[in-house]
Design an enzyme around this catalytic site. Structure first.
Site, mmCIF file in Angstrom:
data_model
loop_
_atom_site.group_PDB
_atom_site.id
_atom_site.type_symbol
_atom_site.label_atom_id
_atom_site.label_comp_id
_atom_site.label_asym_id
_atom_site.label_seq_id
_atom_site.Cartn_x
_atom_site.Cartn_y
_atom_site.Cartn_z
ATOM 1 N N VAL A 1 0.851 -1.183 0.000
ATOM 2 C CA VAL A 1 0.000 0.000 0.000
ATOM 3 C C VAL A 1 0.888 1.233 0.000
ATOM 4 O O VAL A 1 1.837 1.323 0.764
ATOM 5 C CB VAL A 1 -0.917 0.005 1.242
ATOM 6 C CG1 VAL A 1 -1.722 1.294 1.307
ATOM 7 C CG2 VAL A 1 -1.838 -1.202 1.217
ATOM 8 N N ARG B 1 12.936 8.112 -9.461
ATOM 9 C CA ARG B 1 12.875 9.034 -8.321
ATOM 10 C C ARG B 1 13.750 10.258 -8.548
ATOM 11 O O ARG B 1 13.627 11.261 -7.855
ATOM 12 C CB ARG B 1 13.404 8.352 -7.050
ATOM 13 C CG ARG B 1 12.489 7.335 -6.450
ATOM 14 C CD ARG B 1 13.106 6.866 -5.136
ATOM 15 N NE ARG B 1 12.385 5.744 -4.587
ATOM 16 C CZ ARG B 1 11.312 5.851 -3.797
ATOM 17 N NH1 ARG B 1 10.855 7.032 -3.455
ATOM 18 N NH2 ARG B 1 10.707 4.777 -3.343
ATOM 19 N N LEU C 1 8.733 17.822 -14.303
ATOM 20 C CA LEU C 1 8.591 19.023 -15.118
ATOM 21 C C LEU C 1 9.926 19.658 -15.499
ATOM 22 O O LEU C 1 9.975 20.836 -15.853
ATOM 23 C CB LEU C 1 7.687 20.036 -14.417
ATOM 24 C CG LEU C 1 6.249 19.565 -14.198
ATOM 25 C CD1 LEU C 1 5.392 20.676 -13.630
ATOM 26 C CD2 LEU C 1 5.635 19.046 -15.495
ATOM 27 N N HIS D 1 11.206 9.075 -25.977
ATOM 28 C CA HIS D 1 11.422 8.322 -24.742
ATOM 29 C C HIS D 1 10.631 7.015 -24.681
ATOM 30 O O HIS D 1 11.016 6.091 -23.975
ATOM 31 C CB HIS D 1 11.114 9.197 -23.522
ATOM 32 C CG HIS D 1 9.662 9.461 -23.318
ATOM 33 N ND1 HIS D 1 9.005 10.543 -23.845
ATOM 34 C CD2 HIS D 1 8.714 8.754 -22.661
ATOM 35 C CE1 HIS D 1 7.738 10.502 -23.503
ATOM 36 N NE2 HIS D 1 7.533 9.425 -22.786
ATOM 37 N N ARG E 1 -20.375 9.105 -22.255
ATOM 38 C CA ARG E 1 -21.782 9.469 -22.288
ATOM 39 C C ARG E 1 -21.932 10.855 -22.918
ATOM 40 O O ARG E 1 -21.096 11.731 -22.684
ATOM 41 C CB ARG E 1 -22.243 9.452 -20.831
ATOM 42 C CG ARG E 1 -23.667 9.650 -20.461
ATOM 43 C CD ARG E 1 -24.659 8.765 -21.085
ATOM 44 N NE ARG E 1 -25.896 9.558 -21.108
ATOM 45 C CZ ARG E 1 -26.657 9.727 -20.051
ATOM 46 N NH1 ARG E 1 -26.383 9.116 -18.915
ATOM 47 N NH2 ARG E 1 -27.719 10.493 -20.123
ATOM 48 N N ARG F 1 -5.451 21.083 -20.008
ATOM 49 C CA ARG F 1 -4.162 20.761 -20.619
ATOM 50 C C ARG F 1 -3.529 22.023 -21.197
ATOM 51 O O ARG F 1 -2.353 22.324 -20.970
ATOM 52 C CB ARG F 1 -4.376 19.733 -21.732
ATOM 53 C CG ARG F 1 -3.112 19.343 -22.461
ATOM 54 C CD ARG F 1 -3.417 18.343 -23.573
ATOM 55 N NE ARG F 1 -2.199 18.028 -24.302
ATOM 56 C CZ ARG F 1 -1.685 18.790 -25.244
ATOM 57 N NH1 ARG F 1 -2.286 19.911 -25.594
ATOM 58 N NH2 ARG F 1 -0.571 18.442 -25.851
ATOM 59 N N HIS G 1 6.133 28.170 -19.997
ATOM 60 C CA HIS G 1 6.490 29.410 -19.297
ATOM 61 C C HIS G 1 7.828 29.916 -19.833
ATOM 62 O O HIS G 1 8.765 29.152 -20.020
ATOM 63 C CB HIS G 1 6.589 29.106 -17.805
ATOM 64 C CG HIS G 1 6.788 30.306 -16.952
ATOM 65 N ND1 HIS G 1 8.012 30.932 -16.875
ATOM 66 C CD2 HIS G 1 5.948 30.988 -16.154
ATOM 67 C CE1 HIS G 1 7.897 31.959 -16.048
ATOM 68 N NE2 HIS G 1 6.656 32.010 -15.601
ATOM 69 N N LYS H 1 -28.296 7.802 -23.078
ATOM 70 C CA LYS H 1 -28.935 7.011 -22.024
ATOM 71 C C LYS H 1 -29.802 5.909 -22.645
ATOM 72 O O LYS H 1 -29.799 4.770 -22.196
ATOM 73 C CB LYS H 1 -29.810 7.948 -21.203
ATOM 74 C CG LYS H 1 -30.233 7.403 -19.872
ATOM 75 C CD LYS H 1 -30.966 8.495 -19.117
ATOM 76 C CE LYS H 1 -31.483 8.017 -17.795
ATOM 77 N NZ LYS H 1 -32.256 9.068 -17.121
#
Ligand SMILES: *[C@@H]1O[C@H](CO)[C@@H](O)[C@H](O)[C@H]1NC(C)=O
Length: 534
Positions: free
Chosen positions: A26, A54, A59, A142, A263, A277, A287, A434
């Site tokens: 977990v 890690r 970003l 990648h 739906r 996005r 930026h 529906k």
């Protein structure tokens, strides 16, 4: 939770299931909360090849602009694995006729877990800008490296037998690779209504290829995780709710393929997803300071490459960064840490590269001269050609001095779209109603709202000056303005006008002082967009 786990531990010991490698685990994730992983997934996670993630910032240069954007590929990969499991399990539950097996679920989850294994230092900076410069022969992104690294991970850690124990064979490994990389680009045949080229799974399971990396319309769990995670860490609000979207996902047959449909009434939320996005691109990924820091990092890496022969390859040979693309042993050691390697090195040959990195750390960044928006139908030259043209836009006489050196300018052409060039990705999504939940229909933009985008692609040209000297910058501004005028492009604007408020900045969760009276302008400042030196 703790008590439950302790009880589980005792049960496992009593039933002889206590072997370390056989335990589900977990994780407490900052986005999805407590998430549980199958032992096989845990075995993949607990390898050096996976743990490497890690040390790769999600970003890239973004952390140098947004202090919260310190998250890494590792947690994103766990998130994608979790969401992939959620989506495919909910399809299995709602539509037993699809005959989704537990093995299918594991394969989709492994693909989600491993889809980013091949990222290099600072994520996209490496595959989009570094690799093409140092290895023009290497035509892959990648995703291909992810597949190479996945195979390496399985081999190095002798996981093939463990996979077999769980019923996963060669065909399943192929299915996992196909989900990560898609079909080979150079394939002479194109997949269409009559041809099914994937080999890992048959056409009756085509929808399984739309979960981790959806080639049809870009709606996939990879995006859902990075939207939520990046927004959380950047402090930007997301108006898209993937949990809701999942509840309405339904597989329907369309032209022989089984597609994941939504739906009809959810279409507005889909437009919100692409809006989110776009918002992330405007405010963060594109930026102007982020982009120039990434450019400087790439320059530093390119200059360092031939002199940085430190990555141990397959037979003990030391390789450079560019050589390590062909040797996953070496590539395993290539992470963001390369920046510090350069910075702490005393080698003369690395001095130039080191100077650039020092400039980044002391914020002596290339100066943004301005941005313009070219007219939509103009064919743009390569950035290098644009720099040259800008330098020649004003003559020596008019400048009363020498013209600019084009090596001093950096030109970026920034593209903003909804992920599919000038096309509307929602046109590639089918919906059900529906009443008719087994019939897939198209819904046009006009049927949704009059307030949706007319264009799905726009471009900006940004110019930076390496030499920050005021006189030089003024000269560059003048030349850029003159060039824009000649081209009939918009007058160059300074600053970040890409991120003009499109969505309110999120109220900071742990900051009691950020009350409702505080408008988007002030919160924006907290986020560090207003660096004075730029
Ligand atoms: C899980 O992490 C969250 C923060 O992301 C924290 O608030 C919560 O207490 C953690 N739960 C446990 C049981 O440790």
């Amino acid at each position: 939770m703790g008590k439950k786990l302790a009880v589980l531990e005792i049960i496992n010991t009593l039933t002889g299931n206590s072997h370390q490698s056989l335990k589900a685990k977990v994780f407490n994730d900052s986005v999805h909360g407590h998430i549980e992983f199958h032992p096989l997934l845990v075995m993949i996670i607990d390898t050096p090849q996976f743990q490497r993630l890690r040390f790769i910032k999600q970003l890239g240069g973004g952390y140098f602009v947004f202090p919260g954007a310190a998250h890494n590929r590792f947690e994103h990969s766990l998130g994608v694995c979790y969401l992939a499991g959620k989506l495919v399990r909910s399809l299995q539950r709602n539509q037993p006729e699809l005959e989704i097996t537990d093995k299918d679920i594991l394969c989709v989850q492994i693909a989600g877990l491993c889809h980013d294994l091949g990222h290099g230092p600072f994520s996209h900076l490496f595959d989009l800008f570094f690799i093409p410069k140092v290895r023009p022969d290497f035509k892959h992104k990648h995703e291909h490296l992810s597949v190479l690294m996945f195979d390496h991970l399985i081999e190095e850690n002798h996981l093939e037998a463990k996979l077999k124990e769980n019923g996963l064979d060669g065909e399943d490994l192929l299915f996992i690779r196909e989900q990560i990389e898609g079909l080979p680009k150079d394939s002479s045949q194109k997949q269409n209504d009559d041809v099914w080229l994937y080999k890992g799974r048959g056409r009756e399971k085509s929808f399984l290829y739309e979960i981790v990396a959806n080639k049809r319309n870009g709606i996939d769990v990879d995006k859902w995780d990075y939207f939520a995670r990046d927004c959380l860490n950047l402090g930007i609000a997301s108006s898209f709710d993937h949990k809701r979207y999942m509840k309405f996902a339904r597989v329907i047959e369309v032209d022989g393929d089984k597609q994941i449909c939504s739906r009809d009434k959810e279409i507005g939320n889909l437009y919100d997803m692409f809006h989110t996005r776009n918002n992330l691109h405007r405010r963060a990924y594109q930026h102007k300071v982020n982009k120039i820091i990434e450019t400087m990092m790439v320059e530093a890496l390119i200059k360092a490459d031939p002199h940085l022969r430190i990555f141990p390859g397959a037979n003990g040979r030391k390789l450079t960064m560019s050589e390590s693309l062909d040797d996953m042993h070496a590539y395993t050691h290539l992470t963001d840490s390369v920046l510090e390697h350069i910075l702490f090195s005393q080698e003369k040959d690395l001095k130039e590269s080191k100077d650039i990195i020092q400039k980044i750390f002391t914020r002596k960044l290339y100066k943004c001269v301005g941005q313009t928006q070219p007219t939509a139908d103009t064919e743009l030259e390569k950035p290098l050609e644009i720099s040259k043209a800008i330098c020649l836009a004003v003559s020596e006489e008019e400048l009363k001095g020498p013209q600019l050196d084009s090596d001093d300018l950096v030109v970026h052409v920034v593209k903003m779209d909804y992920g599919m060039g000038n096309q509307n990705p929602v046109d590639y999504v089918r919906f059900y109603s529906k009443e008719n939940s087994n019939t897939a229909i198209k819904i046009g933009k006009g049927e949704v709202s009059q307030m949706l985008p007319e264009n799905f692609l726009e471009r900006y040209i940004r110019v930076y000056c390496k030499n920050r000297d005021a006189e030089n910058v003024a000269k560059a501004e003048r030349c850029f303005a003159e060039w824009c005028d000649k081209k009939k492009f918009s007058k160059p604007k300074p600053g970040n006008f890409l991120d003009t408020a499109m969505t309110l900045v999120k109220k900071r969760p742990r900051d009691g002082t950020c009350g409702p009276s505080e408008g988007p302008k002030k919160s924006k400042k907290i986020l560090g967009n207003t660096y004075k030196g730029m």
